[in-house]
Design a protein around this motif. Structure first.
Motif, PDB file in Angstrom:
ATOM      1  N   GLU A   1       0.893  -1.126  -0.111  1.00  0.00           N
ATOM      2  CA  GLU A   1       0.001  -0.112   0.062  1.00  0.00           C
ATOM      3  C   GLU A   1       0.900   1.331   0.148  1.00  0.00           C
ATOM      4  O   GLU A   1       0.456   2.195  -0.644  1.00  0.00           O
ATOM      5  N   CYS A   2       2.022   1.319   0.845  1.00  0.00           N
ATOM      6  CA  CYS A   2       2.987   2.402   0.690  1.00  0.00           C
ATOM      7  C   CYS A   2       3.500   2.781  -0.636  1.00  0.00           C
ATOM      8  O   CYS A   2       3.146   3.733  -1.107  1.00  0.00           O
ATOM      9  N   ALA A   3       3.911   1.764  -1.509  1.00  0.00           N
ATOM     10  CA  ALA A   3       4.374   1.972  -2.729  1.00  0.00           C
ATOM     11  C   ALA A   3       3.408   2.667  -3.599  1.00  0.00           C
ATOM     12  O   ALA A   3       3.706   3.378  -4.342  1.00  0.00           O
ATOM     13  N   GLU A   4       2.104   1.934  -3.670  1.00  0.00           N
ATOM     14  CA  GLU A   4       1.131   2.346  -4.506  1.00  0.00           C
ATOM     15  C   GLU A   4       0.753   3.826  -4.186  1.00  0.00           C
ATOM     16  O   GLU A   4       0.588   4.578  -4.979  1.00  0.00           O
ATOM     17  N   TRP A   5       0.447   4.031  -2.767  1.00  0.00           N
ATOM     18  CA  TRP A   5       0.274   5.367  -2.195  1.00  0.00           C
ATOM     19  C   TRP A   5       1.153   6.348  -2.592  1.00  0.00           C
ATOM     20  O   TRP A   5       0.808   7.502  -3.250  1.00  0.00           O
ATOM     21  N   ARG A   6       2.463   6.266  -2.366  1.00  0.00           N
ATOM     22  CA  ARG A   6       3.456   7.182  -2.910  1.00  0.00           C
ATOM     23  C   ARG A   6       3.523   7.436  -4.211  1.00  0.00           C
ATOM     24  O   ARG A   6       3.656   8.502  -4.566  1.00  0.00           O
ATOM     25  N   GLU A   7       3.158   6.525  -5.039  1.00  0.00           N
ATOM     26  CA  GLU A   7       3.058   6.822  -6.481  1.00  0.00           C
ATOM     27  C   GLU A   7       2.032   7.748  -6.935  1.00  0.00           C
ATOM     28  O   GLU A   7       2.341   8.490  -7.715  1.00  0.00           O
ATOM     29  N   LYS A   8       1.010   7.364  -6.292  1.00  0.00           N
ATOM     30  CA  LYS A   8      -0.232   8.262  -6.640  1.00  0.00           C
ATOM     31  C   LYS A   8       0.159   9.738  -5.986  1.00  0.00           C
ATOM     32  O   LYS A   8      -0.309  10.502  -6.906  1.00  0.00           O
ATOM     33  N   ALA A   9       0.605   9.774  -5.043  1.00  0.00           N
ATOM     34  CA  ALA A   9       1.112  11.105  -4.418  1.00  0.00           C
ATOM     35  C   ALA A   9       1.815  11.775  -5.384  1.00  0.00           C
ATOM     36  O   ALA A   9       1.531  13.126  -5.432  1.00  0.00           O
ATOM     37  N   ILE A  10       2.843  11.435  -5.510  1.00  0.00           N
ATOM     38  CA  ILE A  10       4.009  11.938  -6.559  1.00  0.00           C
ATOM     39  C   ILE A  10       3.361  12.319  -7.657  1.00  0.00           C
ATOM     40  O   ILE A  10       3.437  13.463  -8.428  1.00  0.00           O
ATOM     41  N   THR A  11       2.706  11.394  -8.343  1.00  0.00           N
ATOM     42  CA  THR A  11       1.799  11.706  -9.697  1.00  0.00           C
ATOM     43  C   THR A  11       0.825  12.972  -9.520  1.00  0.00           C
ATOM     44  O   THR A  11       0.947  13.893 -10.709  1.00  0.00           O
ATOM     45  N   TRP A  12       0.103  12.790  -8.547  1.00  0.00           N
ATOM     46  CA  TRP A  12      -0.911  14.041  -8.211  1.00  0.00           C
ATOM     47  C   TRP A  12      -0.217  15.217  -8.342  1.00  0.00           C
ATOM     48  O   TRP A  12      -0.590  16.484  -8.662  1.00  0.00           O
ATOM     49  N   LEU A  13       0.815  15.136  -7.240  1.00  0.00           N
ATOM     50  CA  LEU A  13       1.686  16.576  -6.931  1.00  0.00           C
ATOM     51  C   LEU A  13       2.388  17.092  -8.227  1.00  0.00           C
ATOM     52  O   LEU A  13       2.610  18.430  -8.507  1.00  0.00           O
ATOM     53  N   GLN A  14       2.852  16.272  -9.146  1.00  0.00           N
ATOM     54  CA  GLN A  14       3.353  16.644 -10.495  1.00  0.00           C
ATOM     55  C   GLN A  14       2.398  17.514 -11.185  1.00  0.00           C
ATOM     56  O   GLN A  14       2.855  18.346 -11.959  1.00  0.00           O
ATOM     57  N   GLN A  15       1.216  17.412 -11.119  1.00  0.00           N
ATOM     58  CA  GLN A  15       0.167  18.165 -11.734  1.00  0.00           C
ATOM     59  C   GLN A  15      -0.207  19.544 -10.639  1.00  0.00           C
ATOM     60  O   GLN A  15      -1.073  20.199 -11.326  1.00  0.00           O
ATOM     61  N   GLN A  16       0.493  19.706  -9.777  1.00  0.00           N
ATOM     62  CA  GLN A  16       0.038  21.010  -8.885  1.00  0.00           C
ATOM     63  C   GLN A  16       1.116  21.881  -8.969  1.00  0.00           C
ATOM     64  O   GLN A  16       2.448  21.275  -8.839  1.00  0.00           O
ATOM     65  N   PRO A  17       0.841  23.302  -9.113  1.00  0.00           N
ATOM     66  CA  PRO A  17       1.732  24.162  -8.616  1.00  0.00           C
ATOM     67  C   PRO A  17       2.355  24.533  -7.548  1.00  0.00           C
ATOM     68  O   PRO A  17       1.408  24.653  -6.553  1.00  0.00           O
ATOM     69  N   ILE A  18       3.677  24.282  -6.878  1.00  0.00           N
ATOM     70  CA  ILE A  18       3.882  24.067  -5.692  1.00  0.00           C
ATOM     71  C   ILE A  18       5.156  24.951  -5.412  1.00  0.00           C
ATOM     72  O   ILE A  18       6.113  25.027  -6.012  1.00  0.00           O
ATOM     73  N   ASP A  19       4.845  25.668  -4.277  1.00  0.00           N
ATOM     74  CA  ASP A  19       6.023  26.799  -3.887  1.00  0.00           C
ATOM     75  C   ASP A  19       7.080  25.746  -3.226  1.00  0.00           C
ATOM     76  O   ASP A  19       8.356  26.073  -3.151  1.00  0.00           O
ATOM     77  N   ARG A  20       6.577  25.173  -2.172  1.00  0.00           N
ATOM     78  CA  ARG A  20       7.573  24.532  -1.008  1.00  0.00           C
ATOM     79  C   ARG A  20       6.878  23.205  -0.827  1.00  0.00           C
ATOM     80  O   ARG A  20       5.716  22.944  -0.416  1.00  0.00           O
ATOM     81  N   VAL A  21       7.808  22.072  -0.958  1.00  0.00           N
ATOM     82  CA  VAL A  21       7.316  20.763  -0.457  1.00  0.00           C
ATOM     83  C   VAL A  21       8.441  20.389   0.758  1.00  0.00           C
ATOM     84  O   VAL A  21       9.484  20.603   0.858  1.00  0.00           O
ATOM     85  N   PHE A  22       7.813  20.024   1.815  1.00  0.00           N
ATOM     86  CA  PHE A  22       8.373  19.320   2.947  1.00  0.00           C
ATOM     87  C   PHE A  22       8.453  18.165   2.880  1.00  0.00           C
ATOM     88  O   PHE A  22       7.069  17.462   3.191  1.00  0.00           O
ATOM     89  N   LEU A  23       9.649  17.356   2.664  1.00  0.00           N
ATOM     90  CA  LEU A  23       9.534  15.861   2.697  1.00  0.00           C
ATOM     91  C   LEU A  23      10.289  15.330   3.946  1.00  0.00           C
ATOM     92  O   LEU A  23      11.250  15.748   4.276  1.00  0.00           O
ATOM     93  N   GLY A  24       9.524  14.388   4.676  1.00  0.00           N
ATOM     94  CA  GLY A  24      10.344  13.683   5.620  1.00  0.00           C
ATOM     95  C   GLY A  24       9.963  12.458   6.016  1.00  0.00           C
ATOM     96  O   GLY A  24       8.850  12.069   5.860  1.00  0.00           O
ATOM     97  N   SER A  25      10.677  11.548   6.472  1.00  0.00           N
ATOM     98  CA  SER A  25      10.197  10.130   7.010  1.00  0.00           C
ATOM     99  C   SER A  25      11.295   9.683   8.008  1.00  0.00           C
ATOM    100  O   SER A  25      12.359  10.314   8.181  1.00  0.00           O
ATOM    101  N   THR A  26      10.837   8.366   8.531  1.00  0.00           N
ATOM    102  CA  THR A  26      11.836   7.871   9.443  1.00  0.00           C
ATOM    103  C   THR A  26      13.128   7.663   8.949  1.00  0.00           C
ATOM    104  O   THR A  26      13.406   7.273   7.692  1.00  0.00           O
ATOM    105  N   ALA A  27      14.163   7.287   9.652  1.00  0.00           N
ATOM    106  CA  ALA A  27      15.511   6.881   9.328  1.00  0.00           C
ATOM    107  C   ALA A  27      15.824   5.307   9.821  1.00  0.00           C
ATOM    108  O   ALA A  27      17.005   4.687   9.737  1.00  0.00           O
TER     109      ALA A  27
END
Length: 642
Positions: free
Chosen positions: A480-506
């Protein structure tokens, strides 16, 4: 000795309990020892079917009340003793925060429903994982008792429908169908909902019915010694293969569960010989027989003793402490067996009418259930009374979780949550797992909502690294993570964005190359629509649950609730990702460790503010104070790029 007693089965019980205990105590080489429970299930199916079928053939019926009374008299006294004893120990040795969920689990175990409780208790991502519950091991007793409730009814149904040899044929067909249907369900749920597959009786019924089929097919035959030795050797090899092939991170129960199940079936079949084989002789050794008789009591005591002890000292990995706790649990098992199990199972109680035995058992179960629920309620009240601020800190999470932005592993649907003015001139995006999402309150304090809209896209435990990984908590690949992540990035590529804050665990076990290349692939794709990307460092963690530690030791001893910034993997991953950020023209590194753990020291509480809401996530209240810190760094980057 009972007429149908088999020493090899008693020895198999010893093998099963030794495997389970070795796995739980982290004895090297036995990580897959949890398959001992599978062995118990197959043995139960074999023995109970034999008891019921012999009675049915002899009397043409089954005395249900007597059967249920016998099962309750066999299992309940030792269980009740362990539940009461473990609860008293926890109550006297531990702080309320260290056993806050034990009351409910004990209440469910008292009525043989703890497997259902544990199946559904971990549906909240931020809930405490059930692996630290002192009653977790009782899930298998719930499965067994539910099996005992239904199995005689199935056989009795066949008994009243068929006669003679047709009766056994009908039972074989019925149990074969159960085996196939249950196994298919088990395999399906293992990839979709592993918790359900692991804990629930319907997805484990195939192991009981496999044992039942062995008894039904072999009950009238005796095999030769050479054949028995061959079958037994095959079963032994399968069992050894299972121990080494099945790892803690395996999808289980799944296809691999066939190994210990088939192994036990073969070993049970091998015992149908008039002359004892070498394997049978080993299983019949006095130490194996003693441990087999003690297996139920030892199984009951080993887990709560381990969990409670680990709140006081290091057990797993410490040879001396491991040996001491094992010795204590074995002594408790011996005393329980001699003083509780045997007298009630074979003493005066056994001569009472079955209906009175059942009524007495139901009374005890109800009493225990109500008392444990009351204990749980009092514990929660005491925690709220004594440590209200710390209890509140544990629930101090971003508001996005109340708005349904994050569905964890339940599905891969994209659910953007949008805050601020929908027609705002500027757009910011917070993309990440729960570690990234925890910075929400800092962003809302930092961004003027009259001019900014904030889009939140979060999925708990889903790393912002373009790599597939096995998620240990759900015991399977996190598709579900890989599928969701792909959907999220594809959707964001179609949006005009000024700042993206990207974070996750290490904390994920990626290689250095996977960390860097997997992150780089995501940054490259986001750069097509985003003016600036800020890669958030995963904050250092505590070695303890912050609020619980503060509850236990108090504000005056909060020094016990701190540790140097780390772990080392977090520092290493931060270095890797910082290099990636510096190599990307639109990406900037946003460090967090110095803000969370100034001077390299992480504290559960600082200047009157609780920092952590568990051992890794930060409280939303503390995160809000990071707004000026972040804004200063962002302005620095923006000025440098002008």
């Amino acid at each position: 000795m009972p007429q149908h007693f088999r020493s090899d089965i008693e020895g198999l019980r010893a093998i099963a309990v030794l495997l389970v205990i070795a796995a739980h105590f982290a004895i090297p080489g036995f990580a897959g020892g949890f398959i001992g429970v599978d062995i118990f299930f197959v043995i139960s199916g074999y023995l109970i079917t034999g008891i019921l079928f012999r009675e049915m053939n002899g009397t043409d019926t089954i005395a249900l009340w007597r059967f249920y009374a016998n099962r309750l008299r066999r299992l309940l006294p030792a269980l009740a003793t362990m539940l009461i004893g473990s609860s008293l120990l926890a109550n006297h040795l531990l702080h309320e925060s260290q056993y806050r969920e034990q009351g409910t689990a004990s209440a469910m175990a008292a009525v043989w429903l703890s497997n259902i409780y544990f199946t559904f208790s971990d549906v909240d991502y931020f809930a405490e994982e059930s692996t630290s519950n002192a009653m977790l091991h009782t899930w298998s007793l719930g499965v067994e008792e539910q099996f005992y409730l239904l199995w005689p009814l199935l056989i009795l149904f066949i008994a009243r429908t068929y006669r003679g040899r047709n009766r056994r044929t009908a039972v074989v067909i019925l149990f074969s169908v159960i085996t196939v249907v249950s196994l298919i369900a088990c395999l399906a749920y293992s990839t979709w909902n592993p918790q359900f597959a692991f804990y629930m009786m319907p997805t484990r019924a195939w192991q009981f019915s496999a044992g039942a089929l062995v008894w039904l097919i072999t009950c009238e035959q005796k095999i030769s010694e050479p054949k028995a030795l061959t079958i037994g050797a095959s079963g032994t090899l399968l069992l050894v293969a299972a121990i080494f092939a099945i790892r803690p991170d395996a999808v289980y129960p799944g296809p691999l569960a066939l190994l210990p199940t088939l192994a036990t079936c073969l070993l049970l079949w091998a015992g149908k010989t008039s002359k004892q084989t070498a394997i049978g002789a080993f299983l019949a050794l006095p130490p194996m027989q003693i441990l087999g008789r003690l297996s139920y009591s030892w199984y009951l005591w080993h887990w709560p003793a381990l969990i409670i002890s680990e709140q006081l000292a290091t057990i797993r990995g410490h040879a001396g402490n491991t040996a001491l706790v094992l010795l204590i649990t074995l002594l408790a098992a011996i005393l329980t067996h001699i003083l509780i199990e045997k007298p009630i199972r074979f003493g005066t109680t056994a001569r009472a009418q079955p209906k009175w035995q059942i009524i007495m058992a139901l009374f005890v179960m109800t009493l225990l259930n109500s008392q444990f629920l009351g204990w749980q309620t009092n514990t929660q009240k005491q925690l709220a009374k004594d440590s209200n601020a710390f209890t509140s800190a544990m629930a101090d999470i971003p508001i996005i979780y109340q708005h349904g932005c994050d569905t964890w592993y339940q599905d891969a649907e994209l659910r953007p949550c949008i805050y601020g003015q929908t027609d705002a001139s500027k757009t910011a995006v917070l993309l990440g797992d729960s570690i990234g999402a925890q910075w929400f309150s800092a962003l809302t304090d930092m961004l003027d909502t009259n001019h900014w809209r904030l889009i939140v896209l979060t999925k708990s435990s889903c790393p912002m690294v373009d790599e597939v990984y096995f998620y240990e908590r759900i015991r399977r690949e996190y598709s579900e993570c890989a599928e969701w992540r792909e959907k999220a990035i594809t959707w964001l590529q179609q949006q005009p964005i000024d700042r993206v804050f990207l974070g996750s665990t290490a904390s994920n076990a990626f290689t250095d190359q996977q960390w860097q290349e997997g992150t780089r692939r995501i940054l490259d794709r986001l750069a097509s629509s985003a003016k600036a990307i800020y890669l958030l460092e995963a904050n250092p963690t505590l070695s303890v649950n912050g609020p619980k530690c503060l509850m236990q030791h108090g504000i005056n001893h909060q020094a016990k609730c701190q540790n140097p910034a780390g772990p080392a993997q977090y520092t290493h991953v931060a270095e890797l990702l910082k290099k990636v950020a510096e190599s990307q023209p639109k990406t900037h590194w946003l460090p967090t460790s110095e803000f969370v753990c100034p001077g390299g020291q992480c504290q559960a509480m600082r200047d009157g503010t609780v920092i952590y809401r568990d051992s890794q996530h930060l409280t939303a209240s503390f995160v809000a104070t990071a707004a000026p810190y972040f804004l200063e760094q962002i302005q620095h980057y923006e000025k440098a790029n002008q």
